[in-house]
Design an enzyme around this catalytic site. Sequence first.
Site: not given
Ligand code: MV4
Length: 445
Positions: A200, A288, A290, A292, A295
């Site tokens: 992405e 995404e 979830n 469930r 928390v």
């Molecule tokens: C991302 C993003 C930025 N751009 N996707 C983090 C966990 C998962 N649920 C998806 N996450 C992220 N997806 C795109 N296209 C930023 C996060 C993100 C994150 C990424 C790296 C380090 C810390 C983070 C904390 C929250 C969300």
Amino acid sequence: MFSKILIANRGEIALRIIRACRELGIEAVVVYSEADKNAPYLQFADEAVCIGPADCSKSYLNIARIMSAAEITDVEAIHPGYGFLAENIEFAEICRECGITFIGPPVEAMRLLGDKVRARELAQQARVPVVPGSDGEVENDLKALELANKMGYPVIIKAAAGGGGRGMRIVHNDISLRSAFNSARAEAEIAFGNGSIYLEKYIVEPRHVEVQVMADNEGHAVHFYERDCSIQRRHQKMIEESPCPVLDKRTREELCEAALKIIKEAKYVNAATVEFLLDKNKKFYFIEANARIQVEHPVTEMVTGHDLIKWQLKIASGQPLKLSQRSIKHTGVAIECRINAEDPENNFAPSPGTITRYIPPGGPGIRIDTHVCHGWMVSPTYDSMIAKLIVHQGTRAEAINTMKRALQEFVIEPIKTTIPACLDILSHNLFVKNKVDTGFIERNF
Ligand code: MV4
């Protein structure tokens, strides 16, 4: 309605589910490990069954032992809570084969949403915005390189089976892409037994906003508005709030509608959370979903007045969701602080031990979801979250103020907790002024 169910979990969520059962007149059977044998919440259940030693693989994650407990106690359904077996497809299938209702989504919906690549395709089919990225899986590092150049850096490499940041890599240039791709694949292969990878565009400094939804067996689905979960550290949420303080009315309606579109497209049943990233221009993108209860569900319960666990039980027992979208109102502001047995002064290292002094806060607008009390031994074996402190007030400023007061009252000794860290965040100028994103903790603390 069910007359008897089993709770395949421990700690505060086990107690939360016991409470919902008692109010609905359902007998609750709770399973426990040897480490939890003295847990005070066990006495609130109708029956408690020891399923093995502290080690999760021999107790809370052991499907055979849990199914044996379900058989012995003759329950009609199992509530998995969150974590442990909550999103385990094999477990849901075994429940179905044993004629025990899994209190959660159908196996098909679980499988679909558990695969982030398929979930992305589903969102596109439902005409919900997704982050620009690969069409499906990216087969190899060369294809990743090609696509990254077409999209432009930075990009983020994600595992189709991922979650919680595992198998995830942020990449800024061609030089690091190859090794990032291959190490992400290897990590995902080990962690999930599935090395499928997708790509992405990396959204810089987004907010993490999620929508609570609930659907019944007749295809009726409603949302319970959003939660902002931007305050996280290493993919562990620390503070959640509702509403998202930067959303305008129109975007918010679109966001909640988008979540419903996805849930309907997936033929989803029961509680789900649909996650989005919100960029600096207030544009949202599905990332995404979830399958469930989460928390942070109490935040939503406070602002809507609905008991989400009761709705889960009603829906799983076949009752319709007798609730119109119009009837679900959002009032005021709720904030939740997760209290973990961790030392903020020592890089949030686990801080297990026996609690010898415990004084919870009280007063208007305060809710505490916890299983701990005076004398409780916080085990090093389990998750470090020991309590959730939730406040509900008319405005965000008041909610912050009440939360600070409550955190200051809260005495948990002698173990270290995240209370001081939560206080620091709540007092931070940028938090107060709504100028935070998912990188806030790493940048400022
Ligand atoms: C991302 C993003 C930025 N751009 N996707 C983090 C966990 C998962 N649920 C998806 N996450 C992220 N997806 C795109 N296209 C930023 C996060 C993100 C994150 C990424 C790296 C380090 C810390 C983070 C904390 C929250 C969300």
